[in-house]
Design a protein around this motif. Structure first.
Motif, PDB file in Angstrom:
ATOM      1  N   ILE A 128     105.948  55.695  34.594  1.00  0.00           N
ATOM      2  CA  ILE A 128     105.208  56.694  33.831  1.00  0.00           C
ATOM      3  C   ILE A 128     103.720  56.353  33.793  1.00  0.00           C
ATOM      4  CG2 ILE A 128     104.877  57.657  31.524  1.00  0.00           C
ATOM      5  CD1 ILE A 128     107.270  58.760  33.063  1.00  0.00           C
ATOM      6  N   ARG A 129     103.411  55.076  33.638  1.00  0.00           N
ATOM      7  CA  ARG A 129     101.992  54.688  33.614  1.00  0.00           C
ATOM      8  C   ARG A 129     101.327  54.968  34.962  1.00  0.00           C
ATOM      9  NH1 ARG A 129     104.266  50.679  30.274  1.00  0.00           N
ATOM     10  NH2 ARG A 129     104.571  49.219  32.005  1.00  0.00           N
ATOM     11  N   ARG A 141     104.272  69.113  37.558  1.00  0.00           N
ATOM     12  CA  ARG A 141     105.563  69.791  37.613  1.00  0.00           C
ATOM     13  C   ARG A 141     106.472  69.179  38.679  1.00  0.00           C
ATOM     14  NH1 ARG A 141     108.199  74.261  35.194  1.00  0.00           N
ATOM     15  NH2 ARG A 141     110.356  73.858  35.794  1.00  0.00           N
ATOM     16  N   ALA A 142     105.907  68.813  39.830  1.00  0.00           N
ATOM     17  CA  ALA A 142     106.705  68.174  40.873  1.00  0.00           C
ATOM     18  C   ALA A 142     107.271  66.844  40.377  1.00  0.00           C
ATOM     19  CB  ALA A 142     105.869  67.974  42.130  1.00  0.00           C
ATOM     20  N   PHE A 143     106.465  66.100  39.612  1.00  0.00           N
ATOM     21  CA  PHE A 143     106.948  64.822  39.072  1.00  0.00           C
ATOM     22  C   PHE A 143     108.093  65.062  38.096  1.00  0.00           C
ATOM     23  CE2 PHE A 143     106.907  61.443  35.887  1.00  0.00           C
ATOM     24  CZ  PHE A 143     106.997  60.318  36.693  1.00  0.00           C
ATOM     25  N   TRP A 144     107.929  66.027  37.194  1.00  0.00           N
ATOM     26  CA  TRP A 144     108.984  66.321  36.225  1.00  0.00           C
ATOM     27  C   TRP A 144     110.249  66.808  36.927  1.00  0.00           C
ATOM     28  CZ3 TRP A 144     110.885  65.257  31.783  1.00  0.00           C
ATOM     29  CH2 TRP A 144     111.831  66.095  31.191  1.00  0.00           C
ATOM     30  N   ASP A 145     110.100  67.677  37.926  1.00  0.00           N
ATOM     31  CA  ASP A 145     111.263  68.195  38.650  1.00  0.00           C
ATOM     32  C   ASP A 145     112.014  67.071  39.350  1.00  0.00           C
ATOM     33  OD1 ASP A 145     110.755  70.757  37.818  1.00  0.00           O
ATOM     34  OD2 ASP A 145     109.769  71.390  39.675  1.00  0.00           O
ATOM     35  N   LEU A 146     111.288  66.071  39.825  1.00  0.00           N
ATOM     36  CA  LEU A 146     111.931  64.920  40.466  1.00  0.00           C
ATOM     37  C   LEU A 146     112.809  64.175  39.467  1.00  0.00           C
ATOM     38  CD1 LEU A 146     112.077  63.323  43.142  1.00  0.00           C
ATOM     39  CD2 LEU A 146     110.207  61.903  42.276  1.00  0.00           C
ATOM     40  N   LEU A 147     112.327  64.007  38.242  1.00  0.00           N
ATOM     41  CA  LEU A 147     113.131  63.369  37.208  1.00  0.00           C
ATOM     42  C   LEU A 147     114.366  64.208  36.872  1.00  0.00           C
ATOM     43  CD1 LEU A 147     110.479  62.031  34.648  1.00  0.00           C
ATOM     44  CD2 LEU A 147     111.652  60.780  36.466  1.00  0.00           C
ATOM     45  N   VAL A 148     114.168  65.511  36.743  1.00  0.00           N
ATOM     46  CA  VAL A 148     115.268  66.411  36.394  1.00  0.00           C
ATOM     47  C   VAL A 148     116.349  66.388  37.475  1.00  0.00           C
ATOM     48  CG1 VAL A 148     115.892  68.831  35.999  1.00  0.00           C
ATOM     49  CG2 VAL A 148     113.843  67.871  34.927  1.00  0.00           C
ATOM     50  N   ASP A 149     115.945  66.232  38.732  1.00  0.00           N
ATOM     51  CA  ASP A 149     116.913  66.201  39.832  1.00  0.00           C
ATOM     52  C   ASP A 149     117.921  65.073  39.677  1.00  0.00           C
ATOM     53  OD1 ASP A 149     115.803  68.397  41.030  1.00  0.00           O
ATOM     54  OD2 ASP A 149     114.628  67.272  42.512  1.00  0.00           O
ATOM     55  N   MET A 183     102.699  54.972  27.715  1.00  0.00           N
ATOM     56  CA  MET A 183     101.547  54.773  28.600  1.00  0.00           C
ATOM     57  C   MET A 183     100.516  53.807  28.031  1.00  0.00           C
ATOM     58  SD  MET A 183     100.821  58.682  29.827  1.00  0.00           S
ATOM     59  CE  MET A 183     101.898  59.565  30.948  1.00  0.00           C
ATOM     60  N   HIS A 184     100.332  53.830  26.711  1.00  0.00           N
ATOM     61  CA  HIS A 184      99.175  53.143  26.138  1.00  0.00           C
ATOM     62  C   HIS A 184      99.518  52.077  25.100  1.00  0.00           C
ATOM     63  CE1 HIS A 184      97.469  57.185  27.437  1.00  0.00           C
ATOM     64  NE2 HIS A 184      96.928  56.296  28.238  1.00  0.00           N
ATOM     65  N   THR A 185     100.790  51.748  24.983  1.00  0.00           N
ATOM     66  CA  THR A 185     101.188  50.670  24.073  1.00  0.00           C
ATOM     67  C   THR A 185     101.838  49.558  24.883  1.00  0.00           C
ATOM     68  OG1 THR A 185     101.601  52.272  22.296  1.00  0.00           O
ATOM     69  CG2 THR A 185     102.553  50.080  22.031  1.00  0.00           C
ATOM     70  N   ALA A 186     101.478  48.332  24.604  1.00  0.00           N
ATOM     71  CA  ALA A 186     102.039  47.205  25.336  1.00  0.00           C
ATOM     72  C   ALA A 186     103.554  47.176  25.183  1.00  0.00           C
ATOM     73  CB  ALA A 186     101.436  45.899  24.827  1.00  0.00           C
ATOM     74  N   GLU A 187     104.243  46.848  26.267  1.00  0.00           N
ATOM     75  CA  GLU A 187     105.704  46.826  26.213  1.00  0.00           C
ATOM     76  C   GLU A 187     106.211  45.816  25.190  1.00  0.00           C
ATOM     77  OE1 GLU A 187     108.145  47.009  29.603  1.00  0.00           O
ATOM     78  OE2 GLU A 187     106.767  48.244  30.779  1.00  0.00           O
ATOM     79  N   GLU A 188     105.480  44.729  25.016  1.00  0.00           N
ATOM     80  CA  GLU A 188     105.891  43.745  24.010  1.00  0.00           C
ATOM     81  C   GLU A 188     105.862  44.359  22.614  1.00  0.00           C
ATOM     82  OE1 GLU A 188     103.544  43.360  26.241  1.00  0.00           O
ATOM     83  OE2 GLU A 188     104.275  41.767  27.606  1.00  0.00           O
ATOM     84  N   THR A 189     104.871  45.193  22.359  1.00  0.00           N
ATOM     85  CA  THR A 189     104.769  45.855  21.060  1.00  0.00           C
ATOM     86  C   THR A 189     105.917  46.834  20.865  1.00  0.00           C
ATOM     87  OG1 THR A 189     102.359  45.642  21.087  1.00  0.00           O
ATOM     88  CG2 THR A 189     103.302  47.277  19.588  1.00  0.00           C
TER      89      THR A 189
END
Length: 255
Positions: A128-129, A141-149, A183-189
């Motif tokens: 996502i980042r 939209r192409a990115f979202w459609d890829l996830l939906v697939d 996108m904007h928060t550290a994964e550790e957090t």
């Protein structure tokens, strides 16, 4: 349609000795997607109170200042309170599973049923980042459609496929808003926030049930059971919409 504080929703059933059910849909969809499950619940558990809510900026609900877990959990609790419900069993599909977990970590609840949603970003976070510039442009939209697939929609029955299509209203603004925290928060957090929620849930003796559509990642399953030793993990093979594939089975579980 009724308005419960700032969220649109539908409340059915009558008060009783069984905890009410609160159903929270996934990203880009709306509360209409729960219709098959609500119908099954009404058939086997007549009169059970069920509240389906549209997440902020979905369906008939207006937008919020942000869509981070704590903010949305607060909005859900305000809606549940406005509906006159107390300590519900919370059911969340996809990203809704994260929000009901955040709710139960902060407010009284009787149980949580998480439908096919890991609580940690895992491999999804870097993807996502990396896609953020794309989401700001025409390629969103192409990115979202890829996830939906990858959600197993073709395997659904025709009425279930139609319901997915009817309730889907994706937009770049929606995706960027709801994925902003990833996108904007550290994964550790994020990990510590989820740990705090699960620790609070376990301390209150709230049952936590995770239904996964595929074999869970061993490292994630190990983390989940370590943080919340009482968690129930079940495999319900299929696509990403178990409430549309197995509404009768889920109704029996909730009853």
């Amino acid at each position: 349609m009724a308005q419960f504080h700032e969220l649109a929703g539908t409340l059915t059933g009558i008060p009783g000795d069984r905890p009410p059910l609160v159903l929270v849909h996934g990203l880009t969809f709306d509360r209409r997607q729960w219709a098959p499950l609500v119908g099954e619940i009404q058939a086997i558990d007549p009169g059970r109170q069920v509240l389906t809510l549209d997440l902020p900026a979905h369906g008939e609900s207006g937008p919020q200042r942000d869509y981070h877990v704590e903010t949305v959990a607060d909005a859900l609790h305000a809606a549940v309170t406005a509906a006159g419900l107390a300590a519900p069993v919370l059911v969340g599909h996809s990203i809704g599973g994260i929000f009901v977990t955040g709710y139960a970590g902060r407010y009284p609840a009787r149980g949580v049923l998480n439908l096919d949603q890991p609580l940690l970003p895992g491999r999804f976070g870097p993807m996502i980042r990396e896609a953020e510039p794309t989401l700001h442009g025409p390629g969103w939209r192409a990115f979202w459609d890829l996830l939906v697939d990858g959600m197993g929609i073709p395997a659904l029955t025709e009425p279930a496929r139609a319901l997915v299509e009817q309730t889907a209203r994706p937009s770049a603004e929606l995706l960027l808003g709801y994925w902003d925290e990833i996108m904007h928060t550290a994964e550790e957090t994020i990990t510590e926030q989820r740990r705090a929620d699960l620790t609070a849930i376990a301390a209150q003796g709230i049952e936590y049930h995770w239904l996964s559509s595929c074999e869970p990642d061993p490292a994630y399953a190990s983390w989940l059971t370590e943080v919340s030793p009482g968690v129930v993990i079940d495999l319900l093979p299929g696509g990403h919409f178990p409430h549309l594939e197995y509404p009768a089975d889920l109704a029996k579980l909730l009853a």
